[in-house]
Write a protein that holds these residues in place. Structure first.
Motif, mmCIF file in Angstrom:
data_model
loop_
_atom_site.group_PDB
_atom_site.id
_atom_site.type_symbol
_atom_site.label_atom_id
_atom_site.label_comp_id
_atom_site.label_asym_id
_atom_site.label_seq_id
_atom_site.Cartn_x
_atom_site.Cartn_y
_atom_site.Cartn_z
ATOM 1 N N ARG A 55 77.141 11.171 -13.677
ATOM 2 C CA ARG A 55 76.440 10.480 -14.762
ATOM 3 C C ARG A 55 75.601 9.307 -14.240
ATOM 4 N NH1 ARG A 55 81.316 12.042 -16.567
ATOM 5 N NH2 ARG A 55 82.348 10.105 -16.039
ATOM 6 N N TRP A 56 75.102 9.431 -13.009
ATOM 7 C CA TRP A 56 74.296 8.364 -12.427
ATOM 8 C C TRP A 56 72.997 8.153 -13.187
ATOM 9 C CZ3 TRP A 56 69.778 10.698 -11.144
ATOM 10 C CH2 TRP A 56 69.823 12.054 -10.818
ATOM 11 N N ASP A 57 72.574 9.145 -13.980
ATOM 12 C CA ASP A 57 71.344 8.992 -14.756
ATOM 13 C C ASP A 57 71.610 8.406 -16.138
ATOM 14 O OD1 ASP A 57 72.644 11.139 -15.873
ATOM 15 O OD2 ASP A 57 70.855 12.373 -16.103
ATOM 16 N N GLY A 58 72.859 7.984 -16.350
ATOM 17 C CA GLY A 58 73.203 7.449 -17.663
ATOM 18 C C GLY A 58 73.484 8.560 -18.651
ATOM 19 N N ALA A 59 73.403 9.810 -18.194
ATOM 20 C CA ALA A 59 73.657 10.947 -19.075
ATOM 21 C C ALA A 59 74.763 11.806 -18.451
ATOM 22 C CB ALA A 59 72.365 11.724 -19.272
ATOM 23 N N ALA A 60 74.459 13.024 -18.079
ATOM 24 C CA ALA A 60 75.514 13.918 -17.599
ATOM 25 C C ALA A 60 75.240 14.448 -16.198
ATOM 26 C CB ALA A 60 75.688 15.073 -18.584
ATOM 27 N N ALA A 61 74.448 13.736 -15.421
ATOM 28 C CA ALA A 61 74.082 14.224 -14.086
ATOM 29 C C ALA A 61 75.310 14.356 -13.188
ATOM 30 C CB ALA A 61 73.073 13.270 -13.447
ATOM 31 N N ASN A 98 66.263 15.353 -19.115
ATOM 32 C CA ASN A 98 67.421 15.002 -18.289
ATOM 33 C C ASN A 98 68.630 15.810 -18.757
ATOM 34 O OD1 ASN A 98 68.707 13.745 -20.445
ATOM 35 N ND2 ASN A 98 68.027 11.709 -19.879
ATOM 36 N N SER A 99 69.786 15.453 -18.221
ATOM 37 C CA SER A 99 70.968 16.285 -18.432
ATOM 38 C C SER A 99 71.525 16.205 -19.849
ATOM 39 C CB SER A 99 72.049 15.876 -17.433
ATOM 40 O OG SER A 99 72.265 14.474 -17.499
ATOM 41 N N ALA A 103 56.116 -3.135 -25.796
ATOM 42 C CA ALA A 103 57.221 -3.100 -26.765
ATOM 43 C C ALA A 103 58.136 -1.899 -26.503
ATOM 44 C CB ALA A 103 56.663 -3.035 -28.189
ATOM 45 N N ALA A 104 57.507 -0.778 -26.103
ATOM 46 C CA ALA A 104 58.318 0.410 -25.793
ATOM 47 C C ALA A 104 59.226 0.137 -24.605
ATOM 48 C CB ALA A 104 57.400 1.595 -25.497
ATOM 49 N N ARG A 105 58.677 -0.555 -23.605
ATOM 50 C CA ARG A 105 59.487 -0.869 -22.413
ATOM 51 C C ARG A 105 60.593 -1.872 -22.768
ATOM 52 N NH1 ARG A 105 57.408 -2.607 -16.336
ATOM 53 N NH2 ARG A 105 59.497 -2.785 -15.459
ATOM 54 N N ASP A 106 60.236 -2.856 -23.561
ATOM 55 C CA ASP A 106 61.241 -3.867 -23.926
ATOM 56 C C ASP A 106 62.405 -3.226 -24.679
ATOM 57 O OD1 ASP A 106 59.655 -5.760 -22.761
ATOM 58 O OD2 ASP A 106 58.809 -6.539 -24.639
ATOM 59 N N TRP A 107 62.065 -2.304 -25.599
ATOM 60 C CA TRP A 107 63.135 -1.637 -26.355
ATOM 61 C C TRP A 107 64.015 -0.843 -25.396
ATOM 62 C CZ3 TRP A 107 65.671 2.774 -27.422
ATOM 63 C CH2 TRP A 107 66.433 2.814 -28.591
ATOM 64 N N HIS A 108 63.375 -0.134 -24.471
ATOM 65 C CA HIS A 108 64.111 0.674 -23.495
ATOM 66 C C HIS A 108 65.045 -0.216 -22.668
ATOM 67 C CE1 HIS A 108 64.586 4.071 -20.618
ATOM 68 N NE2 HIS A 108 64.777 3.071 -19.769
ATOM 69 N N ASP A 109 64.504 -1.342 -22.207
ATOM 70 C CA ASP A 109 65.316 -2.222 -21.364
ATOM 71 C C ASP A 109 66.515 -2.780 -22.123
ATOM 72 O OD1 ASP A 109 63.725 -1.776 -19.225
ATOM 73 O OD2 ASP A 109 62.590 -3.649 -19.379
ATOM 74 N N GLU A 110 66.360 -2.939 -23.410
ATOM 75 C CA GLU A 110 67.455 -3.504 -24.192
ATOM 76 C C GLU A 110 68.533 -2.464 -24.508
ATOM 77 O OE1 GLU A 110 66.197 -5.846 -27.446
ATOM 78 O OE2 GLU A 110 68.244 -6.360 -28.049
ATOM 79 N N TYR A 111 68.127 -1.230 -24.725
ATOM 80 C CA TYR A 111 69.102 -0.255 -25.237
ATOM 81 C C TYR A 111 69.425 0.918 -24.305
ATOM 82 C CZ TYR A 111 68.364 -2.702 -29.624
ATOM 83 O OH TYR A 111 68.297 -3.673 -30.592
ATOM 84 N N ALA A 112 68.580 1.198 -23.338
ATOM 85 C CA ALA A 112 68.832 2.385 -22.501
ATOM 86 C C ALA A 112 69.871 2.084 -21.434
ATOM 87 C CB ALA A 112 67.530 2.848 -21.861
ATOM 88 N N ASN A 113 70.385 3.142 -20.817
ATOM 89 C CA ASN A 113 71.431 2.984 -19.806
ATOM 90 C C ASN A 113 70.931 2.321 -18.535
ATOM 91 O OD1 ASN A 113 73.662 4.146 -21.169
ATOM 92 N ND2 ASN A 113 72.725 6.149 -20.881
ATOM 93 N N ASP A 119 71.409 18.186 -11.233
ATOM 94 C CA ASP A 119 72.368 19.255 -10.956
ATOM 95 C C ASP A 119 73.207 18.989 -9.708
ATOM 96 O OD1 ASP A 119 71.391 20.697 -13.112
ATOM 97 O OD2 ASP A 119 69.778 21.551 -11.904
ATOM 98 N N GLY A 120 72.983 17.847 -9.061
ATOM 99 C CA GLY A 120 73.763 17.523 -7.857
ATOM 100 C C GLY A 120 73.052 17.913 -6.578
ATOM 101 N N GLY A 121 71.748 18.131 -6.657
ATOM 102 C CA GLY A 121 70.975 18.477 -5.471
ATOM 103 C C GLY A 121 70.018 17.362 -5.080
ATOM 104 N N VAL A 122 69.106 17.697 -4.180
ATOM 105 C CA VAL A 122 68.119 16.721 -3.702
ATOM 106 C C VAL A 122 66.734 17.342 -3.824
ATOM 107 C CG1 VAL A 122 67.333 15.353 -1.717
ATOM 108 C CG2 VAL A 122 69.773 15.742 -2.061
#
Lengths: 386, 156
Positions: free
Chosen positions: A291-297, B45-46, B64-74, A330-333
């Protein structure tokens, strides 16, 4: 008894005229019972962490029993051993370490560890049990408690040092905390996971190790089901500054989302990358957790990192432009040359296979191929020069 | 990838102004120190169900889009890049405004949220689409924004 034979024993040395000649007055047995009580409570906490919501087995507490192994001459030098109950031996060993850590903390300025599985009332019971340690002492007497084994630096308990320890254990400040803010017992999450760091301590008897991560955080782990890992651990054991980068895989426990320990270890691998900018980048990728991408990586696999290094060596040999090197979910490079005019890439999959891809600006379709043959992948890299 | 197969869920709307930009925040692991950006930065993403998040130019400024992202994203944004609706369509897909879709309880949606639709694409098609988006974004260059200041920091 040699020191080697005493490795598994807990040493408690009672000092003072009352104990001269290796005498152990009957009332001093209370001290040993106190220690047993502390370890039993900690063992129950360990059990609950592993078995949330389950009843503690009826024979569990009685299985955590201390026996006096021997008493040496001189001041009463008592060596205690746990009666080994195979089913529960892991919990007993962990509990002993936790109990020792609390005793050490109580008699020093260190923060007293919290046992996450204990309820507030059980936590109080635990602290009271630790506080009772040394209660039979009189002036001019002391107990030397050896937390790290027979030859370790002892904690000295006297009438005087106990005053401060009892005070620290009383948690008087908790009376000021509203009931709804009292921490609740936590459960551990456990999942198969790898971490990369350096092995700085190894206890072959207890099958335990210490892993120092790149940010300096220390993590402990065990390998009771895989004793054959001892040789692998020995090869990488060193200081945090000198030791080789090592990847440890096993059942990693998280406490409230924070790394806690390896409950069981299944694999130990030395991770070695070239001393180049690529090597540094791959080393960094090796340390990414799930989950290094903040999701499910997924974690980046050792196989893909190893193959990536081979490809990047070919890049250097061919003296072509530096590619971007990125982890994939997916765990690759992913190794790619990408700009406004086109994209060429080699994706090394988790299992080590290669996928090549190329596409120019304005095209609607890309060219791609898949291979497990490293030489084919390298030829694709070398074609980048053309 | 020439046929455009549109299938929208309730509340989803196609963005139709081909000149409108969709801003993309680039996460740290998709950007190297020397400025190379992974093509994967423009794909799913996954956990986004093949709906990588962008922000509508008409609804929100890039800052503003970046600021929102920085505040709430992982993870914080390392910069903002953009593709136009027309470029996405030329690449064989489309951009969807999902601001009227129902949200799960407790979930947050960025202002002006939209996504490039990667749903139903094979792995190779996803690779092709993100490569095309990457090339368009690189031609446009980074959209100027500033990183969020840390607490107590007055100047960048």
């Amino acid at each position: 008894m040699t020191d080697e034979q005493r490795h598994d024993l807990k040493r408690v040395r009672l000092k003072g005229a009352r104990f001269d000649g290796g005498r152990l007055p009957i009332d001093s047995l209370v001290e040993l019972q106190n220690y047993q009580a502390v370890v039993r409570i900690a063992a129950v906490a360990e059990w609950r962490l592993e078995h949330p919501g389950e009843e503690v087995p009826s024979d569990f507490k009685s299985s955590v029993s201390l026996a006096i192994e021997s008493i040496d001459d001189g001041s009463a030098d008592v060596f205690l051993a746990f009666e080994q109950h195979q089913v529960y031996v892991h919990y007993q060993a962990e509990a002993q370490d936790v109990a020792d850590a609390v005793i050490v903390a109580a008699y020093s300025d260190a923060e007293i560890p919290i046992l996450p599985a204990l309820s507030a009332s059980e936590d109080t019971e635990f602290r009271e049990a630790v506080a009772q340690f040394g209660e039979t002492l009189r002036p001019e007497q002391s107990i030397e408690f050896y937390p790290g084994g027979v030859g370790s630096v002892p904690v000295t308990i006297t009438v005087e040092t106990r005053v401060n320890a009892v005070d620290r254990l009383s948690r008087i400040e908790d009376f000021l905390v509203p009931p709804d803010q009292v921490p609740q017992p936590t459960e551990l999450d456990k999942e198969e996971q790898s971490l990369v760091g350096r092995i700085t301590a190894l206890d072959a008897e207890k099958k335990k190790f210490t892993l120092v991560l790149s940010d300096g955080e220390e993590l402990h782990g065990r390998y009771p089901k895989h004793p054959g890992l001892l040789d692998d651990f020995r090869k990488v054991l060193n200081s945090a500054a000198e030791g080789p980068l090592t990847r440890v895989t096993g059942a990693l426990q998280m406490k409230n989302g924070i790394l806690y320990r390896f409950w069981e270890t299944s694999r130990v691998e030395q991770v070695h990358f070239d001393e180049t900018a690529w090597g540094a980048r791959l080393s960094k990728m090796a340390t990414l957790m799930s989950r290094w991408d903040g999701a499910a990586a997924a974690q980046i696999s050792s196989e893909s990192l190893e193959k990536a290094q081979m490809i990047l060596r070919a890049v250097d040999r061919a003296e072509i432009a530096s590619p971007g090197v990125f982890p994939t979910e997916d765990g690759g490079v992913l190794i790619e040359w990408a700009d406004a005019t086109g994209v060429r890439s080699i994706e090394i999959l988790e299992g080590g296979n290669f996928e090549t891809f190329s596409m120019k600006f304005g095209e609607q379709e890309g060219a791609h191929s898949s291979t497990h043959d490293l030489s084919v992948a390298i030829r694709f890299v070398e074609a980048e020069k053309a | 990838m020439t046929d455009i197969d549109v299938e929208l869920l309730e509340g989803e709307q196609l963005m139709s102004d081909s000149d409108e930009l969709a801003y993309r925040q680039v996460a740290p692991h998709m950007l190297e120190d020397d400025g190379k950006i992974a093509t994967t930065a423009f794909g799913p993403n996954s956990s986004d169900n093949n709906k990588p998040s962008f922000s509508r130019q008409r609804e929100v400024s890039p800052q503003a889009a970046r600021d929102w992202h920085d505040e709430y994203a992982n993870s914080p944004s390392r910069g903002v890049w953009a593709v136009s609706v027309g470029e996405v369509v030329a690449s064989g897909r489309y951009v969807v405004d999902d601001s009227k879709c129902a949200l799960d309880p407790g979930a947050l949606r960025a202002p002006g949220h939209c996504f490039v639709d990667f749903r139903g694409l094979s792995k190779l098609q996803r690779k092709e689409l993100r490569a095309m988006l990457h090339m368009h974004a690189m031609r446009r260059g980074e959209i100027p924004t500033e990183a969020a200041k840390e607490d107590g920091q007055l100047f960048s």
